[in-house]
Every structure is written in C-alpha cells, then in structure tokens.
Write a protein that holds these residues in place. Structure first.
Motif, PDB file in Angstrom:
ATOM      1  N   SER A 133      59.877 -26.988   9.328  1.00  0.00           N
ATOM      2  CA  SER A 133      59.282 -28.168   9.087  1.00  0.00           C
ATOM      3  C   SER A 133      60.076 -29.052   8.124  1.00  0.00           C
ATOM      4  CB  SER A 133      57.773 -28.150   9.226  1.00  0.00           C
ATOM      5  OG  SER A 133      57.539 -29.597   9.199  1.00  0.00           O
ATOM      6  N   PRO A 134      60.498 -30.202   8.615  1.00  0.00           N
ATOM      7  CA  PRO A 134      61.196 -30.979   7.528  1.00  0.00           C
ATOM      8  C   PRO A 134      59.809 -31.588   6.487  1.00  0.00           C
ATOM      9  CG  PRO A 134      61.240 -32.170   9.461  1.00  0.00           C
ATOM     10  CD  PRO A 134      60.953 -30.858   9.844  1.00  0.00           C
ATOM     11  N   GLU A 135      58.601 -31.540   6.898  1.00  0.00           N
ATOM     12  CA  GLU A 135      57.424 -32.054   6.315  1.00  0.00           C
ATOM     13  C   GLU A 135      57.011 -31.047   5.153  1.00  0.00           C
ATOM     14  OE1 GLU A 135      54.404 -32.556   9.175  1.00  0.00           O
ATOM     15  OE2 GLU A 135      55.299 -33.939  10.209  1.00  0.00           O
ATOM     16  N   VAL A 136      57.474 -29.851   5.397  1.00  0.00           N
ATOM     17  CA  VAL A 136      57.089 -28.767   4.240  1.00  0.00           C
ATOM     18  C   VAL A 136      58.106 -29.016   3.257  1.00  0.00           C
ATOM     19  CG1 VAL A 136      56.364 -26.392   3.679  1.00  0.00           C
ATOM     20  CG2 VAL A 136      55.735 -27.523   6.025  1.00  0.00           C
ATOM     21  N   THR A 137      57.867 -29.391   1.944  1.00  0.00           N
ATOM     22  CA  THR A 137      59.240 -29.632   1.075  1.00  0.00           C
ATOM     23  C   THR A 137      58.304 -28.883  -0.322  1.00  0.00           C
ATOM     24  OG1 THR A 137      58.105 -31.700   0.309  1.00  0.00           O
ATOM     25  CG2 THR A 137      59.865 -31.713   1.843  1.00  0.00           C
ATOM     26  N   GLU A 138      57.205 -28.490  -0.148  1.00  0.00           N
ATOM     27  CA  GLU A 138      56.940 -27.802  -1.403  1.00  0.00           C
ATOM     28  C   GLU A 138      55.910 -26.593  -0.906  1.00  0.00           C
ATOM     29  OE1 GLU A 138      55.111 -30.772  -3.846  1.00  0.00           O
ATOM     30  OE2 GLU A 138      53.468 -31.201  -2.441  1.00  0.00           O
ATOM     31  N   VAL A 139      55.295 -25.848  -1.753  1.00  0.00           N
ATOM     32  CA  VAL A 139      54.122 -24.960  -1.121  1.00  0.00           C
ATOM     33  C   VAL A 139      53.008 -25.670  -0.685  1.00  0.00           C
ATOM     34  CG1 VAL A 139      52.709 -23.025  -2.138  1.00  0.00           C
ATOM     35  CG2 VAL A 139      55.101 -23.258  -3.106  1.00  0.00           C
ATOM     36  N   THR A 140      52.629 -25.282   0.568  1.00  0.00           N
ATOM     37  CA  THR A 140      51.648 -25.955   1.112  1.00  0.00           C
ATOM     38  C   THR A 140      50.513 -25.158   1.608  1.00  0.00           C
ATOM     39  OG1 THR A 140      53.075 -27.865   1.773  1.00  0.00           O
ATOM     40  CG2 THR A 140      51.061 -27.857   3.058  1.00  0.00           C
ATOM     41  N   THR A 141      49.352 -25.406   1.270  1.00  0.00           N
ATOM     42  CA  THR A 141      48.163 -24.450   1.753  1.00  0.00           C
ATOM     43  C   THR A 141      47.201 -25.185   2.635  1.00  0.00           C
ATOM     44  OG1 THR A 141      48.049 -23.248  -0.255  1.00  0.00           O
ATOM     45  CG2 THR A 141      46.191 -23.217   1.253  1.00  0.00           C
ATOM     46  N   LEU A 142      47.248 -24.514   3.851  1.00  0.00           N
ATOM     47  CA  LEU A 142      46.658 -25.147   5.054  1.00  0.00           C
ATOM     48  C   LEU A 142      45.135 -24.288   5.430  1.00  0.00           C
ATOM     49  CD1 LEU A 142      49.472 -25.430   7.546  1.00  0.00           C
ATOM     50  CD2 LEU A 142      48.652 -27.224   6.110  1.00  0.00           C
ATOM     51  N   GLU A 143      44.127 -24.966   5.140  1.00  0.00           N
ATOM     52  CA  GLU A 143      42.758 -24.597   5.218  1.00  0.00           C
ATOM     53  C   GLU A 143      42.407 -24.581   6.802  1.00  0.00           C
ATOM     54  OE1 GLU A 143      41.236 -23.028   3.055  1.00  0.00           O
ATOM     55  OE2 GLU A 143      42.698 -23.926   1.437  1.00  0.00           O
ATOM     56  N   LEU A 144      41.924 -23.435   7.476  1.00  0.00           N
ATOM     57  CA  LEU A 144      41.744 -23.197   8.856  1.00  0.00           C
ATOM     58  C   LEU A 144      40.388 -23.263   9.247  1.00  0.00           C
ATOM     59  CD1 LEU A 144      44.430 -20.358   9.581  1.00  0.00           C
ATOM     60  CD2 LEU A 144      44.809 -22.882   9.247  1.00  0.00           C
ATOM     61  N   ASP A 145      39.925 -23.574  10.344  1.00  0.00           N
ATOM     62  CA  ASP A 145      38.394 -23.736  10.938  1.00  0.00           C
ATOM     63  C   ASP A 145      37.926 -22.506  10.855  1.00  0.00           C
ATOM     64  OD1 ASP A 145      39.363 -26.308  11.147  1.00  0.00           O
ATOM     65  OD2 ASP A 145      39.356 -26.370  13.476  1.00  0.00           O
ATOM     66  N   ASN A 146      38.616 -21.439  11.015  1.00  0.00           N
ATOM     67  CA  ASN A 146      37.939 -20.196  11.063  1.00  0.00           C
ATOM     68  C   ASN A 146      37.307 -19.619   9.469  1.00  0.00           C
ATOM     69  OD1 ASN A 146      40.522 -19.255  10.004  1.00  0.00           O
ATOM     70  ND2 ASN A 146      40.523 -17.738  11.816  1.00  0.00           N
ATOM     71  N   GLY A 147      37.958 -20.338   8.544  1.00  0.00           N
ATOM     72  CA  GLY A 147      37.595 -19.939   6.993  1.00  0.00           C
ATOM     73  C   GLY A 147      38.590 -19.358   6.302  1.00  0.00           C
ATOM     74  N   SER A 148      39.804 -19.059   7.232  1.00  0.00           N
ATOM     75  CA  SER A 148      40.991 -18.730   6.476  1.00  0.00           C
ATOM     76  C   SER A 148      42.001 -19.518   6.139  1.00  0.00           C
ATOM     77  CB  SER A 148      41.651 -17.475   7.425  1.00  0.00           C
ATOM     78  OG  SER A 148      41.854 -18.087   8.350  1.00  0.00           O
ATOM     79  N   SER A 149      43.026 -19.121   5.403  1.00  0.00           N
ATOM     80  CA  SER A 149      44.127 -20.280   4.980  1.00  0.00           C
ATOM     81  C   SER A 149      45.412 -19.810   5.130  1.00  0.00           C
ATOM     82  CB  SER A 149      43.829 -20.784   3.515  1.00  0.00           C
ATOM     83  OG  SER A 149      43.989 -19.489   2.711  1.00  0.00           O
ATOM     84  N   LEU A 150      46.297 -20.611   5.224  1.00  0.00           N
ATOM     85  CA  LEU A 150      47.887 -20.057   5.429  1.00  0.00           C
ATOM     86  C   LEU A 150      48.662 -21.153   4.093  1.00  0.00           C
ATOM     87  CD1 LEU A 150      48.645 -20.174   9.192  1.00  0.00           C
ATOM     88  CD2 LEU A 150      48.452 -18.119   7.613  1.00  0.00           C
ATOM     89  N   THR A 151      49.702 -20.366   3.600  1.00  0.00           N
ATOM     90  CA  THR A 151      50.606 -20.960   2.563  1.00  0.00           C
ATOM     91  C   THR A 151      51.765 -21.152   3.338  1.00  0.00           C
ATOM     92  OG1 THR A 151      48.973 -20.178   0.830  1.00  0.00           O
ATOM     93  CG2 THR A 151      51.344 -20.947   0.285  1.00  0.00           C
ATOM     94  N   LEU A 152      52.337 -22.209   3.674  1.00  0.00           N
ATOM     95  CA  LEU A 152      53.697 -22.462   3.868  1.00  0.00           C
ATOM     96  C   LEU A 152      54.577 -22.765   2.782  1.00  0.00           C
ATOM     97  CD1 LEU A 152      53.130 -24.727   7.058  1.00  0.00           C
ATOM     98  CD2 LEU A 152      53.275 -22.000   7.082  1.00  0.00           C
ATOM     99  N   GLU A 153      55.755 -22.254   2.750  1.00  0.00           N
ATOM    100  CA  GLU A 153      56.780 -22.676   1.866  1.00  0.00           C
ATOM    101  C   GLU A 153      58.194 -22.925   2.497  1.00  0.00           C
ATOM    102  OE1 GLU A 153      56.988 -19.651  -1.435  1.00  0.00           O
ATOM    103  OE2 GLU A 153      55.710 -18.326  -0.189  1.00  0.00           O
ATOM    104  N   PRO A 154      58.933 -23.871   1.759  1.00  0.00           N
ATOM    105  CA  PRO A 154      60.043 -24.321   2.292  1.00  0.00           C
ATOM    106  C   PRO A 154      61.167 -23.251   2.156  1.00  0.00           C
ATOM    107  CG  PRO A 154      59.750 -25.347   0.174  1.00  0.00           C
ATOM    108  CD  PRO A 154      58.433 -24.673   0.353  1.00  0.00           C
ATOM    109  N   LEU A 155      62.018 -23.030   3.177  1.00  0.00           N
ATOM    110  CA  LEU A 155      63.010 -22.107   3.318  1.00  0.00           C
ATOM    111  C   LEU A 155      64.013 -22.265   2.157  1.00  0.00           C
ATOM    112  CD1 LEU A 155      63.574 -21.604   7.203  1.00  0.00           C
ATOM    113  CD2 LEU A 155      62.548 -20.054   5.633  1.00  0.00           C
TER     114      LEU A 155
END
Length: 432
Positions: A133-155
């Motif tokens: 995603s062009p929106e992910v330009t830096e390390v981005t942590t997403l909080e999920l509704d089920n209490g977990s999280s994901l960390t996306l990083e630019p390639l």
C-alpha cells in the motif's frame, strides 16, 4: 452438527457419499500418487455447493482470506500443515515476509492476517508484514477489534531481494491476489521463494483454465470410484470477447448460455431432477463475488439494463471485464437457521485444515452467497474431513465432511495442475 440438508433428493447424495466412504482406501491412495507428481499450492480454499444430487466446487481461491473464520480447534492442524508446506518448499527457512492485501480498514480481513501470522510463527518462523500500500510509508501498527494488533512495514528492495528494514527473508508469502497487476517490487526476485508464484495472481490467472484442469481431474477420479463425473463437476463455457458497457459480445454469451443450459437439462432429465437449471456468468478473473449474475435463460443476457451492465463490467481494483466464464449453477440445499448456506473448505499443502459455512439470509439457493450480508458459521469438522467412520451412515458428520474434503482436495489438485501448465506463458508475461 451438520446444517440441515433440505431436499427430497437425499437418496442420490447418500449414494455419492456412500461411494466416497466405500472407496476411501482407493481415494487416499489415488491422492497420494497424484501429490507425488504435482506440488500442492501453499494454501487454498474451496467454495462447495451441495444440491442433494451433486456436490461440486464452484470457486477455488489461492489467496484465502478467512483463516479468522476457522474454529479455534483447527489451529493445531493448520500449524502442522503449514510446517509440511514450508518443509516441502524451503526446509531451512527461518524468516518469512507476508504481503497482505491493501485492506488496512477491513477488520475481518486484518483478523485473517493476524491468524495467519500466528499460524506461521508457531511453525518456528520469524514473520514480518510488508505492505504494497502506498499509504504505508513507515512502520504502522493497527489495533484490531478482537484485541490483537498487526504491524505493517513498507517494503524495501535490495538488488534482487525483497524485505523490510533490517529483515532479509528466505521466502515471501502472498496473501494478495495481485488483481491490479504485478508491482515492480515483486518482479525478478532471486534467491527467495515467492509463494504462490506470480502467475497465480488474478492479473493472469483464469477461472476457465482451472475449470479445464478440474474437469480432467474429476474424470480421472470418477473412474477410480465408479461414479459419473458430472456428479462432482460443474460444466462450463467461455466467452472471451465481451464488453458489457458497449454491449458487444452478447451473441457469444447468449449462445454459450443456451448450449450449457441444454446440456444441464439433459443431465437433470437423466437423474430425474425437477429443479430449474441455471448457470452463473462471472468474470473469468477476479474474486470477492464481483461481476457475477445468475441466468436461467439465454434471453436474460441480451439487452441488459444499465444497472446490470455496470454490475458486470467492473471487478476488484476497477478492472474492466472482457472475458467471462459461464458455469453450471449448483443449487445449495443446505440451510443454517433457515438461511441458505454453503461449505467453504480450507487447505494448506495437501491437507484439509478446517472449514466453515458461508450463510446468507437474503439469498436464494440458486444465488451467489459471496455477497454483502453474508456471515460465517464455524463448524468443528477439523478431524471429520480426514477421519470417515464406516460404522455410521454416509450422511453422518464425519462422512459428510469427508466428502467435502475429498471434493475440495480435487479442486486443490486441479489448481496445482493449472499453476504448472500456465507457468511458462505466464512467466513471460510477468517478465515483460
């Protein structure tokens, strides 16, 4: 539990399930010999339809996005199957880069990614998420509704290798179907496994290629257990030159629809089926239930109104539809709480790892259920898909789910053959 099978035609289905049950030894031997010659995909999911007289796959997804819908009891099977898949492809793998879809706001999809990451980490892999995603330009942590999280990083691309900052993976796993095409960052990787291969993406893959491979697999399998292959195989046709917006190619489409309906009516007459036959017209590439319509007469595809043409002309990523597959429609007579339902079976390597039912309260038994308003009902048939019980009737949960697993594996085998057969021409297109 098994959702209620609402049909007076349970006899023919029991007969089909009985054939699977009585020939389970031959079936497993046949599958084992097939997988010796053909490498299975890393993972896949199959949508099945159960009409009472026919049990057949209607879609095969090589980038499954519903691991979060599996019952928690499936997790050990998923981990074991993922371990087998990794050992088959790259036995010394330590680090894996997972590339998801760009659905950074779709909570259901992100929970799928989180579950997939959990499965992969339990195999002993270090897993990071790299985003296209062009929106992910830096390390981005997403909080999920089920209490977990994901960390996306630019390639990050370094020469012929792909990773994220400070992370050089052994393998790259796609959970992105590449509908919009192959990004430059994924081209010409060297020394890294790319799973599935690029040509498995919807930019080049065609459902008609899969249908052709499945027809051959179904015919071979039917001979092994002595059944009519039509009982497990939806017939199909292809119209490769159509433009819904400009209304060109309607004659080709109508002709294919009429020919297919004629063949289906003949089979219905042979089996004493009184239901009205139908076909499903859908884009030959793509997913998410877009570009799909149910047709019961050839006249319905001529003179479509503007709304119908707009619906059929565009699929995911706004891509124009130019090729369609016309697939025999398979009624679904299964219901959950009075709503129509269809089983979805998940596989990793060549193992069935679980499944669930897609349920829709506002759709009929002859309509596409992969549409807004659907929901999922997890059913614990993790062991039942691989452990039939000959002491019980063919419609008992272990045996019905075994039948689901058999047909789903046939579709997965067809996908493996399809990937092999399309590799050379598709790789030329990817490199171009």
């Amino acid at each position: 539990m098994v959702p209620h099978l609402t049909t007076a035609l349970t006899g023919p289905l029991l007969e089909l399930e009985r054939a699977f049950l009585d020939n389970r030894t031959e079936i497993e031997q046949w599958f084992r010999s097939q997988w010796l010659d053909t490498r299975p995909p890393f993972y896949g999911s199959t949508d099945l339809r159960n009409s009472g007289f026919k049990l057949a796959p209607v879609d095969l997804n090589l980038f499954p996005g519903g691991f979060n819908n599996l019952n928690d009891s499936f997790l050990p099977l998923c981990v074991q199957a993922a371990q087998a898949a990794i050992e088959r492809i790259c036995p010394d793998a330590r680090r894996l880069l997972l590339i998801p879809e760009n659905h950074t706001r779709n909570q259901f999809y992100l929970q799928n990614v989180a579950q997939l990451v959990s499965i992969l980490r339990l195999t002993g892999l270090e897993v990071r998420l790299g985003s296209l995603s062009p929106e992910v330009t830096e390390v981005t942590t997403l909080e999920l509704d089920n209490g977990s999280s994901l960390t996306l990083e630019p390639l990050e691309r370094h020469g012929s290798r792909l990773g994220v900052k400070g992370f050089d993976p052994c393998a790259v796993l796609l959970n992105n179907d590449l509908s919009a095409g192959v990004p430059e960052v994924l081209r010409n990787l060297d020394g890294q496994w790319l799973i599935p291969p690029l040509h498995a993406g919807w930019h080049s893959r065609r459902k008609s290629n899969h249908a052709a491979a499945y027809s051959r697999i179904a015919n071979d399998f039917a001979q092994v257990i002595g059944i009519d292959p039509w009982r497990i195989n939806p017939e199909y046709g292809v119209c490769g030159q159509i433009n819904f917006k400009e209304r060109t190619g309607e004659e080709c489409l109508a002709s294919q629809v009429d020919a297919l309906l004629t063949r289906i009516r003949a089979k219905y007459k042979e089996y004493g089926v009184s239901d009205e036959p139908f076909v499903v017209v859908k884009a030959d590439a793509g997913t998410y239930g877009m570009g799909v319509m149910t047709v019961k007469d050839a006249s319905e595809v001529q003179g479509l109104n503007r709304r119908q043409r707009n619906k059929m002309s565009v699929i995911k990523e706004g891509l124009q539809v130019q090729e369609v597959i016309i697939q025999e429609g398979v009624h679904t007579f299964e219901t959950c709480n009075d709503a129509v339902a269809e089983p979805v079976v998940y596989m990793m390597d060549h193992y069935v790892v679980g499944g669930f039912y897609r349920v829709h309260t506002e759709r009929g038994r002859d309509e596409n259920l992969n549409a807004p308003g659907m929901h999922f009902k997890p059913l614990a048939f993790d062991t039942c898909c691989t452990l039939p019980d000959a002491a019980q009737g063919p419609d008992a949960p272990p045996n019905r789910f075994y039948a689901y697993g058999v047909v789903a594996r046939l579709a997965l085998l067809a996908a493996a053959v399809e990937i092999e057969e399309t590799a050379s021409t598709s790789l030329e297109q990817v490199a171009a």
